[in-house]
Motif scaffolding. Structure first.
Motif, PDB file in Angstrom:
ATOM      1  N   THR A  19      -1.249 -15.887  13.025  1.00 49.03           N
ATOM      2  CA  THR A  19      -2.348 -15.573  12.104  1.00 49.03           C
ATOM      3  C   THR A  19      -3.249 -16.765  11.819  1.00 49.03           C
ATOM      4  O   THR A  19      -4.066 -16.724  10.902  1.00 49.03           O
ATOM      5  N   VAL A  20      -3.134 -17.826  12.598  1.00 49.15           N
ATOM      6  CA  VAL A  20      -3.977 -19.006  12.398  1.00 49.15           C
ATOM      7  C   VAL A  20      -5.314 -18.789  13.102  1.00 49.15           C
ATOM      8  O   VAL A  20      -5.335 -18.460  14.298  1.00 49.15           O
ATOM      9  N   PRO A  21      -6.453 -18.957  12.415  1.00 48.91           N
ATOM     10  CA  PRO A  21      -7.751 -18.779  13.080  1.00 48.91           C
ATOM     11  C   PRO A  21      -8.015 -19.879  14.101  1.00 48.91           C
ATOM     12  O   PRO A  21      -7.446 -20.971  14.020  1.00 48.91           O
ATOM     13  N   GLY A  22      -8.876 -19.565  15.061  1.00 48.60           N
ATOM     14  CA  GLY A  22      -9.257 -20.543  16.065  1.00 48.60           C
ATOM     15  C   GLY A  22      -8.258 -20.672  17.196  1.00 48.60           C
ATOM     16  O   GLY A  22      -8.231 -21.692  17.899  1.00 48.60           O
ATOM     17  N   VAL A  23      -7.425 -19.635  17.389  1.00 48.44           N
ATOM     18  CA  VAL A  23      -6.389 -19.696  18.406  1.00 48.44           C
ATOM     19  C   VAL A  23      -6.475 -18.467  19.309  1.00 48.44           C
ATOM     20  O   VAL A  23      -6.605 -17.340  18.831  1.00 48.44           O
ATOM     21  N   ASN A  24      -6.410 -18.688  20.611  1.00 48.81           N
ATOM     22  CA  ASN A  24      -6.365 -17.610  21.585  1.00 48.81           C
ATOM     23  C   ASN A  24      -4.914 -17.447  22.032  1.00 48.81           C
ATOM     24  O   ASN A  24      -4.361 -18.317  22.722  1.00 48.81           O
ATOM     25  N   ILE A  25      -4.283 -16.338  21.630  1.00 52.08           N
ATOM     26  CA  ILE A  25      -2.879 -16.102  21.935  1.00 52.08           C
ATOM     27  C   ILE A  25      -2.758 -15.271  23.206  1.00 52.08           C
ATOM     28  O   ILE A  25      -3.378 -14.207  23.331  1.00 52.08           O
ATOM     29  N   ILE A  26      -1.966 -15.748  24.145  1.00 49.59           N
ATOM     30  CA  ILE A  26      -1.720 -15.052  25.403  1.00 49.59           C
ATOM     31  C   ILE A  26      -0.228 -14.769  25.490  1.00 49.59           C
ATOM     32  O   ILE A  26       0.592 -15.695  25.468  1.00 49.59           O
ATOM     33  N   ARG A  27       0.120 -13.495  25.549  1.00 49.39           N
ATOM     34  CA  ARG A  27       1.524 -13.134  25.736  1.00 49.39           C
ATOM     35  C   ARG A  27       1.878 -13.316  27.213  1.00 49.39           C
ATOM     36  O   ARG A  27       1.282 -12.678  28.088  1.00 49.39           O
ATOM     37  N   TRP A  28       2.851 -14.189  27.470  1.00 47.82           N
ATOM     38  CA  TRP A  28       3.203 -14.513  28.853  1.00 47.82           C
ATOM     39  C   TRP A  28       4.697 -14.808  28.942  1.00 47.82           C
ATOM     40  O   TRP A  28       5.232 -15.578  28.130  1.00 47.82           O
ATOM     41  N   ASP A  29       5.360 -14.205  29.930  1.00 47.92           N
ATOM     42  CA  ASP A  29       6.797 -14.396  30.089  1.00 47.92           C
ATOM     43  C   ASP A  29       7.139 -15.618  30.940  1.00 47.92           C
ATOM     44  O   ASP A  29       8.300 -15.821  31.319  1.00 47.92           O
ATOM     45  N   LEU A  30       6.140 -16.433  31.259  1.00 49.68           N
ATOM     46  CA  LEU A  30       6.297 -17.683  32.017  1.00 49.68           C
ATOM     47  C   LEU A  30       6.657 -17.433  33.478  1.00 49.68           C
ATOM     48  O   LEU A  30       7.121 -18.337  34.177  1.00 49.68           O
TER      49      LEU A  30
END
Length: 297
Positions: free
Chosen positions: A17-28
C-alpha cells in the motif's frame, strides 16, 4: 527515487500500500518481467536467488527466511536482507510447544486417545528442569522470554561468552562442558562453518540419559547417524532434519519422540509481518535510506 519496481512472490498473501511503487507478482521463474529494484522471494529462498537478482538489476534481494546459508556472497551492488522480525515469534511458539509436548508426554496421550484408551500417568513436567539454549539471537531471545514463566533453570550458550540484558551467556566451548547437567538442550544456532555438524556423536554422548534434544535451528547442525545411534537413550524432538523431507523409511521417524516437519515458523501471522517488513524496505528505498536486516553484500 520516484518509482520503485518491486517483484513480490505470489506466495505472499498481501498487497503493498505504499505509493510510488510498481508491484509485479513474479514466482522468480523464467524471464525477468522488467528491470527491478527489489525482489521479494517466497518463504523458501531459492539457491539461485543471487543470480536472479543480478540478472534483474535489483539492488535488494529480500528473502523470506531468517537463515541465509543457502546463498553465496553477492556481487557488488546487490544486498541481501533476511526476514528478521517475521519468524521469531512463531518459531519460539513451536519450540515451547515441542518442549512441553515431550516433557508432558503429549504423543503418548494422543496415541491413547486414538486407541480409546484411558491412560492416566505422571510425566516429568517442565518446571524445575535444567534447560540449555544454544543460540541467543532473535529466535533464541524469544524462546528465553517464553521459558521464564515455566520456572526452569536456563543456561544460554552462543559463539562467544558475554553478558547481555538477560544475564550471562556461555561460549560454545563452555556449553559443551555443561551438556551432561542438562535435562533439555534446545538448538537454534544458525548454520555456518562453525556450527554445521556440531550435534555429533561426542555432543550426544555428553548428554545424560533421557535428556531431550530439541533442534529447531537447521537440520545440518546434526549428524543424522549420530541422532539415530542415540535415539534409544535420548528423547529427540526435531523440527528440522537433514535431509528434508525425510524418506518414509528413515529410522528417525521411529527413533525420535517428535518430528514436526519444519513447521516452526509456519503460522498465518508471517504474512502480515512480512508485509510490514517489505513496506519498511520500500520506504527506505524511496527515501534513499539504508535497508534493514542486511546479512550479505
Amino acid at each position: 527515487m520516484d518509482t520503485l519496481n518491486v517483484a513480490l512472490h505470489p506466495f505472499w498473501d498481501f498487497d503493498i500500500t505504499v505509493p510510488g511503487v510498481n508491484i509485479i507478482r513474479w514466482d522468480l521463474e523464467g524471464e525477468t518481467p522488467a528491470p527491478l529494484d527489489i525482489i521479494v522471494t517466497g518463504h523458501w529462498t531459492p539457491r539461485n536467488g543471487i543470480d536472479i537478482a543480478d540478472k534483474a538489476g535489483a539492488h535488494l534481494l529480500q528473502i523470506g527466511s531468517i537463515g541465509f546459508d543457502m546463498l553465496p556472497e553477492p556481487p557488488a551492488g546487490i544486498q541481501v536482507a533476511n526476514a528478521k522480525t517475521v519468524h521469531e515469534t512463531a518459531t519460539a511458539e513451536m519450540a515451547l510447544t515441542m518442549l512441553l509436548a515431550v516433557f508432558r508426554e503429549i504423543p503418548r496421550m494422543v496415541r491413547g486417545a486414538d486407541e480409546g484408551r484411558w491412560d492416566c500417568f505422571y510425566s516429568q513436567g517442565l518446571a524445575d528442569q535444567k534447560v540449555m539454549l544454544l543460540g541467543v539471537g532473535g529466535v533464541g531471545d524469544e524462546i528465553a522470554r517464553r521459558l521464564e514463566p515455566f520456572e526452569v533453570e536456563l543456561t544460554r550458550v552462543a559463539s562467544r561468552e558475554r553478558e547481555d540484558a538477560r544475564g550471562h551467556v556461555y561460549s560454545l566451548a563452555q556449553g559443551m562442558e555443561l551438556l551432561g547437567q542438562q535435562d533439555a538442550v534446545i538448538v537454534v544456532l544458525p548454520a555456518n562453518e562453525h556450527t554445521v555438524g556440531v550435534i555429533d556423536d561426542g555432543f550426544l554422548s555428553a548428554m545424560k540419559d533421557n535428556a531431550v534434544l530439541l533442534n529447531i535451528g537447521r537440520g545440518k547442525l546434526a549428524d543424522p547417524q549420530a541422532l539415530v545411534k542415540h535415539s534409544t537413550r535420548l528423547r529427540l524432538a526435531l523440527d528440522v532434519t537433514d535431509p528434508e523431507p525425510l524418506a518414509v523409511d528413515d529410522p528417525l521417524w521411529k527413533g525420535a519422540e517428535l518430528i514436526t516437519s519444519h513447521n516452526g515458523g509456519n503460522t498465518r501471522a508471517l504474512h502480515q509481518r512480512m508485509k510490514n517488513l517489505v513496506e519498511r524496505q520500500i520506504v527506505h528505498a524511496l527515501a534513499g535510506e539504508p535497508f534493514e536486516n542486511i546479512v550479505l553484500g
